[in-house]
Write a protein that holds these residues in place. Sequence first.
Motif, short mmCIF file in Angstrom:
data_model
loop_
_atom_site.label_atom_id
_atom_site.label_comp_id
_atom_site.label_asym_id
_atom_site.label_seq_id
_atom_site.Cartn_x
_atom_site.Cartn_y
_atom_site.Cartn_z
N CYS A 74 -7.11 -5.18 5.04
CA CYS A 74 -6.06 -5.69 4.16
C CYS A 74 -4.64 -5.49 4.71
CB CYS A 74 -6.13 -4.98 2.80
SG CYS A 74 -7.61 -5.35 1.85
N ILE A 75 -4.51 -4.69 5.74
CA ILE A 75 -3.15 -4.35 6.21
C ILE A 75 -2.86 -4.97 7.56
CG2 ILE A 75 -3.04 -2.23 4.86
CD1 ILE A 75 -3.67 -0.70 7.44
N ASP A 76 -1.58 -5.16 7.81
CA ASP A 76 -1.10 -5.77 9.04
C ASP A 76 -0.93 -4.68 10.10
OD1 ASP A 76 0.18 -7.10 11.08
OD2 ASP A 76 1.76 -7.94 9.83
N PRO A 77 -1.77 -4.66 11.14
CA PRO A 77 -1.66 -3.60 12.14
C PRO A 77 -0.39 -3.70 12.98
CG PRO A 77 -3.29 -5.20 12.83
CD PRO A 77 -2.85 -5.60 11.44
N LYS A 78 0.27 -4.86 12.97
CA LYS A 78 1.49 -5.03 13.75
C LYS A 78 2.73 -4.51 13.02
CE LYS A 78 -0.42 -9.13 15.92
NZ LYS A 78 -0.39 -10.58 15.98
N SER A 79 2.60 -4.25 11.75
CA SER A 79 3.74 -3.81 10.95
C SER A 79 4.10 -2.37 11.28
CB SER A 79 3.42 -3.92 9.46
OG SER A 79 4.48 -3.39 8.71
N VAL A 82 4.05 1.53 6.60
CA VAL A 82 2.77 2.15 6.29
C VAL A 82 1.97 1.24 5.35
CG1 VAL A 82 1.65 4.14 5.21
CG2 VAL A 82 3.72 4.47 6.57
N LEU A 83 0.76 0.92 5.74
CA LEU A 83 -0.15 0.11 4.91
C LEU A 83 0.51 -1.18 4.39
CD1 LEU A 83 -1.89 2.90 2.79
CD2 LEU A 83 -2.83 1.74 4.78
N GLU A 84 1.21 -1.88 5.27
CA GLU A 84 1.80 -3.15 4.81
C GLU A 84 0.70 -4.20 4.70
OE1 GLU A 84 5.37 -6.33 5.24
OE2 GLU A 84 5.10 -4.95 6.91
N PHE A 100 -4.90 -4.74 -3.08
CA PHE A 100 -4.05 -3.73 -3.73
C PHE A 100 -4.92 -2.62 -4.32
CE2 PHE A 100 -0.74 -6.67 -2.93
CZ PHE A 100 0.38 -5.85 -2.77
N PHE A 101 -6.10 -2.95 -4.82
CA PHE A 101 -7.02 -1.91 -5.28
C PHE A 101 -7.37 -0.98 -4.12
CE2 PHE A 101 -11.05 0.11 -5.81
CZ PHE A 101 -11.04 0.55 -7.12
N ARG A 102 -7.74 -1.56 -2.99
CA ARG A 102 -8.15 -0.75 -1.84
C ARG A 102 -7.01 0.17 -1.38
NH1 ARG A 102 -13.14 -1.71 -0.67
NH2 ARG A 102 -14.06 -3.79 -0.66
N ILE A 103 -5.80 -0.35 -1.36
CA ILE A 103 -4.66 0.47 -0.93
C ILE A 103 -4.40 1.59 -1.92
CG2 ILE A 103 -2.17 0.45 -0.52
CD1 ILE A 103 -2.61 -2.43 0.67
N ILE A 104 -4.39 1.27 -3.21
CA ILE A 104 -4.16 2.29 -4.25
C ILE A 104 -5.25 3.35 -4.20
CG2 ILE A 104 -4.08 2.67 -6.76
CD1 ILE A 104 -1.61 1.24 -5.38
N GLU A 105 -6.50 2.92 -4.02
CA GLU A 105 -7.61 3.86 -3.93
C GLU A 105 -7.44 4.77 -2.71
OE1 GLU A 105 -12.36 3.46 -4.50
OE2 GLU A 105 -11.52 2.26 -2.86
N ASP A 106 -6.98 4.19 -1.59
CA ASP A 106 -6.80 4.96 -0.37
C ASP A 106 -5.67 5.99 -0.51
OD1 ASP A 106 -7.58 5.20 2.54
OD2 ASP A 106 -5.45 4.76 2.79
N LEU A 107 -4.59 5.60 -1.18
CA LEU A 107 -3.45 6.50 -1.34
C LEU A 107 -3.74 7.65 -2.29
CD1 LEU A 107 -0.63 3.83 -1.45
CD2 LEU A 107 -1.06 5.47 0.38
N GLN A 119 8.83 1.40 0.21
CA GLN A 119 9.06 0.66 1.46
C GLN A 119 9.37 -0.81 1.19
OE1 GLN A 119 5.98 1.88 4.72
NE2 GLN A 119 4.90 1.43 2.82
N PHE A 120 8.86 -1.32 0.09
CA PHE A 120 9.01 -2.73 -0.25
C PHE A 120 10.02 -2.92 -1.38
CE2 PHE A 120 4.60 -1.79 0.99
CZ PHE A 120 4.60 -2.44 2.21
N ASP A 121 10.83 -1.90 -1.61
CA ASP A 121 11.83 -1.91 -2.69
C ASP A 121 11.20 -2.20 -4.04
OD1 ASP A 121 13.82 -1.36 -0.82
OD2 ASP A 121 14.19 -3.49 -0.44
N MET A 122 10.04 -1.60 -4.28
CA MET A 122 9.36 -1.73 -5.56
C MET A 122 9.25 -0.34 -6.16
SD MET A 122 6.29 -4.41 -4.79
CE MET A 122 5.97 -4.29 -3.05
N LYS A 123 9.36 -0.28 -7.47
CA LYS A 123 9.27 0.99 -8.18
C LYS A 123 7.95 1.10 -8.92
CE LYS A 123 14.17 1.63 -8.71
NZ LYS A 123 15.29 1.82 -9.57
N LEU A 124 7.39 2.29 -8.83
CA LEU A 124 6.18 2.58 -9.59
C LEU A 124 6.59 3.01 -10.99
CD1 LEU A 124 3.07 2.93 -9.43
CD2 LEU A 124 3.51 5.35 -8.93
N VAL A 125 5.95 2.42 -11.97
CA VAL A 125 6.23 2.75 -13.36
C VAL A 125 5.00 3.48 -13.91
CG1 VAL A 125 6.71 1.81 -15.64
CG2 VAL A 125 7.70 0.73 -13.61
N LYS A 126 5.24 4.61 -14.55
CA LYS A 126 4.15 5.38 -15.15
C LYS A 126 4.33 5.37 -16.66
CE LYS A 126 1.90 9.86 -15.24
NZ LYS A 126 1.84 11.22 -14.68
#
Length: 191
Positions: A74-79, A82-84, A100-107, A119-126
């Motif tokens: 799911c990620i771009d190895p050239k980026s 992290v995990l883009e 996105f499930f796989r990335i969230i599960e991995d993190l 990294q993507f100028d996005m905020k996590l909301v809890k």
Amino acid sequence: MDNADITPSGTPVGNIFNQLTAVRVAAAIVFTLSLPGSELTLASQTSDIVRVAEASGEPDLAHSISEWSTVQSCIDPKSKLVLEPYWQAFNEKSDLWVCFFRIIEDLQSEDKIRAWLSQFDMKLVKSPYSRLGPDGHTLGFVCYKVNPKCKIKWNTVEATIPYIYTPYAFGFIAYYKGRRLEDFQVTVERE
């Protein structure tokens, strides 16, 4: 070892038992992977993705689960990030859901997810509110089209919606019960 532990051919009984167990496990895996309509890989079955996909009610995830079988796929190895994600490779909403499930599960941890999204100028909301009861909580984010770091192909991520309705945002909501991810939803919003 006495004679009762050896077969007539001279093979120890324990070795035969181990071989039979290995054959049974291999047969169970082959049977599971060959179920009619199942395109799931062994890698996808070792994840919680199948359990959560069934709970989510999202249709047609089997193809995307098979296509995006690992977080590395799911990620771009050239980026340099992290995990883009392979933003431009996602053709359907189900691709976004799976990767996105796989990335969230991995993190795994909230702090790692928050750092990854920044990294993507996005905020996590809890939110402490959850439909999963008092020990539940939700995590989520929204990525707007005006964000240049959110590089999905905006007009193709949900083929069921006509092109005249351009999406302006997408995001996910992860539902946890304690530390266990119980449900995952990806939303694509239209203008």
